[in-house]
Design an enzyme around this catalytic site. Structure first.
Site, mmCIF file in Angstrom:
data_model
loop_
_atom_site.group_PDB
_atom_site.id
_atom_site.type_symbol
_atom_site.label_atom_id
_atom_site.label_comp_id
_atom_site.label_asym_id
_atom_site.label_seq_id
_atom_site.Cartn_x
_atom_site.Cartn_y
_atom_site.Cartn_z
ATOM 1 N N LYS A 192 0.851 -1.184 0.000
ATOM 2 C CA LYS A 192 0.000 0.000 0.000
ATOM 3 C C LYS A 192 0.888 1.235 0.000
ATOM 4 O O LYS A 192 1.450 1.606 1.029
ATOM 5 C CB LYS A 192 -0.939 0.040 1.202
ATOM 6 C CG LYS A 192 -2.064 1.084 1.002
ATOM 7 C CD LYS A 192 -2.600 1.668 2.288
ATOM 8 C CE LYS A 192 -1.791 2.798 2.823
ATOM 9 N NZ LYS A 192 -1.802 4.040 1.979
ATOM 10 N N GLY A 245 6.429 5.129 8.794
ATOM 11 C CA GLY A 245 5.562 6.299 8.892
ATOM 12 C C GLY A 245 5.566 6.865 10.297
ATOM 13 O O GLY A 245 6.545 6.731 11.036
ATOM 14 N N SER A 246 4.463 7.468 10.677
ATOM 15 C CA SER A 246 4.401 8.183 11.953
ATOM 16 C C SER A 246 4.227 7.226 13.128
ATOM 17 O O SER A 246 3.704 6.115 12.993
ATOM 18 C CB SER A 246 3.236 9.171 11.940
ATOM 19 O OG SER A 246 1.999 8.485 12.020
ATOM 20 N N THR A 247 4.653 7.681 14.292
ATOM 21 C CA THR A 247 4.496 6.897 15.514
ATOM 22 C C THR A 247 3.027 6.708 15.856
ATOM 23 O O THR A 247 2.615 5.647 16.329
ATOM 24 C CB THR A 247 5.247 7.578 16.672
ATOM 25 O OG1 THR A 247 6.645 7.672 16.323
ATOM 26 C CG2 THR A 247 5.124 6.786 17.959
ATOM 27 N N GLY A 250 1.800 3.980 13.702
ATOM 28 C CA GLY A 250 2.445 2.746 14.132
ATOM 29 C C GLY A 250 1.736 2.101 15.310
ATOM 30 O O GLY A 250 1.585 0.873 15.364
ATOM 31 N N GLU A 399 8.616 16.204 16.071
ATOM 32 C CA GLU A 399 9.090 15.945 14.716
ATOM 33 C C GLU A 399 8.349 16.870 13.760
ATOM 34 O O GLU A 399 7.113 16.858 13.691
ATOM 35 C CB GLU A 399 8.843 14.489 14.324
ATOM 36 C CG GLU A 399 9.387 14.162 12.944
ATOM 37 C CD GLU A 399 9.180 12.708 12.549
ATOM 38 O OE1 GLU A 399 10.103 12.124 11.950
ATOM 39 O OE2 GLU A 399 8.089 12.160 12.835
#
Length: 503
Positions: A192, A245-247, A250, A399
């Site tokens: 994806k 990707g982002s935390t 996640g 971030e």
């Protein structure tokens, strides 16, 4: 069959891109949805095309195709030599089409063509070739138990169907990082790509067919994350999820994996990486590495060195050099061969970065470079450097994912390490010093999956990469990545022991 889109490139080239979902080596429309994804050129803010947006049922169809391939034409049914041949063929095709792929990447992502071609694609080709070399070397162990009557051995078997969710900052390179070890191990894939940058993944899928991979080995389903990513993460017939990707996302993937079939998960997440400059360092070189650390890819990098801490005895001299290096970079349309930095990838990212620049000013940091909006169209942000920072400022803790650098100072080595480790993340860190003992001490003390000494942000396909703390777990690249796509089976073989009965 889905339509083929023709995209004009500023180079004069017309790039043909399939607009459908890639399942079983065919480009198809959705089984139940008419939703589309608009693809935007971030340098012009124009929609350049629309493609099919996959649904949860489309994910089901792709997973089914991947499972069938795993059980019939791939997995344990094909030799490592054949996997190696096909992966090498794919690498050759990407190398052949490097210019076209780079231009497509620039149209959809914004990064300079030169950078996409020479670095991202060049590295991707090397990554595929590296793992092609591993495909026939997936080895287990022979273990002594009792040499008179029995022994044991292990097999490292392909884990199965893998869902791979990749980000928008390095669309081609993240595609290669994910598929190369998975294919080498014998896994099948449902990919994806990010909904912001799906075009090169679709173009690369054409090369999967040309290379000769059997249907269903690699499937590509562009979809928004809340649909396609969520469906993959919760799917009962997906054996492993690999995510970059982002935390925040996640955590959602981990939760979905746990609540479904406890599938294996590897996560490469966010970072707020520190770069430490000691007084013994070559300051001119350190300023180059620090500038590249935050400004490469317009700061849209998980390991962006977004915090630089400089020893107070050389602080003023270093900051002057750093500003000079940042000013020397050209920020412009990616089709400009002189461009070092293109635009940010989207309006959402543009607004996010500007919210942090505004917050830095509001909280009392001093913008010694940049911090002013550029006229005209495109999501361009000039390099921005803040000084007079404090540990609790948003530009220091969060971030940002843009060309925004916070520069602080320290007096002692202990203070530098404490400042560097004062973050929830642990993906990358750098230090610059000509004191070898100091380099070793500090490298050992930094809480990070990767530490660069007298350099920054360079990665190699044979060296593992991954995070600590809230930057994730699992490793990409190197031999360590193979562990993410294999399951170890222990086989106990009795060839001489007789069982006394009754026991």
């Amino acid at each position: 069959m889905a339509q083929v889109i023709e995209l004009p490139s500023p180079s004069g080239r017309t790039i043909k891109v399939p607009s459908g979902l890639f399942i079983n080596n065919e480009f198809v429309t959705s089984v139940d949805s008419t939703a589309t994804i608009d693809c935007v050129n971030p340098a012009t803010e124009d929609v350049i095309c629309s493609i099919v947006a996959g649904s949860a049922k489309d994910i089901d169809r792709a997973v089914s195709a991947a499972r069938t391939a795993f059980q019939t034409t791939w997995g344990k049914n094909v030799t490592g030599f054949e996997r190696s041949r096909l992966i090498n063929k794919l690498a050759d095709l990407i190398e052949r089409d490097a210019q076209e792929l780079a231009e497509l990447e620039t149209l959809n992502n914004g990064k300079p063509v030169r950078v996409a071609r020479d670095f991202d694609i060049g590295d991707s080709v090397s990554c595929l070739r590296y793992y092609a070399g591993w495909a026939d070397k997936i080895l287990g162990q022979s273990i002594e138990v009792d040499n008179r009557v029995k022994f044991a051995f292990t097999r490292h078997e392909p884990i199965g169907v893998c869902g791979q969710i990749i980000p928008w900052n390095y669309p081609i390179m993240m595609w290669a990082w994910k598929i190369a070890p998975a294919l080498a191990c014998g896994c099948t894939i449902v990919m994806k790509p990010s909904e912001l940058t799906p075009l090169t993944a679709l173009k690369l899928s054409e090369l999967i067919v040309e290379a000769g991979f059997p249907p269903g080995v690699v499937n590509t389903v562009p979809s928004v994350g809340s649909v396609g990513g969520a469906a993959l993460s919760a799917h009962m017939d997906v054996d492993k999820i690999a995510f970059t990707g982002s935390t925040v996302t996640g955590r959602k993937i981990m939760e979905a994996a746990a609540k479904s079939n406890l599938k294996k998960v590897s996560l490469e997440l966010g970072g707020k990486s520190p770069n430490i400059v000691f007084e013994s360092a070559d300051l001119d070189e350190a300023s180059k590495w620090a500038a590249m650390g935050i400004l490469y890819n317009t700061g849209q990098d998980c390991t962006a060195g977004s915090r630089v801490y400089v020893q107070d005895t050389v602080y003023d001299k270093f900051v002057k050099l750093l500003v000079e290096k940042a000013k020397a970079l050209v920020v412009s349309d990616g089709f400009d061969e002189k461009s070092s930095n293109g635009p940010l990838v989207s309006k959402t990212q543009f607004d996010k970065v500007w919210s942090y620049i505004d917050a830095g000013k509001a909280q009392g940091a001093k913008a010694i470079l940049g911090g002013e909006r550029r006229p005209g169209k495109g999501y361009f942000v000039s390099p921005t450097i803040f000084t007079d920072i404090k540990p609790d400022m948003k530009i220091v803790t969060d971030e940002i994912f843009g060309p925004v650098l916070a520069v602080g100072k320290f007096s002692t080595e202990e203070e530098a390490v404490r400042l560097a480790n004062d973050t929830a993340y642990g993906l990358g860190a750098g230090l610059h010093s000509n004191d070898a003992n100091q380099c070793m001490r500090v490298a050992n003390s930094l809480e990070s999956g990767t530490v660069w000494v007298n350099q920054y942000n360079l990665l190699y396909n044979n060296v593992p990469f991954g995070g600590n703390k809230q930057s994730g777990f699992g490793r990409e690249l190197g031999s360590y990545a193979l562990e993410e796509y294999t399951s170890v089976k222990a086989i106990h073989w009795n060839y001489g022991e007789k069982l006394d009965w009754p026991f």
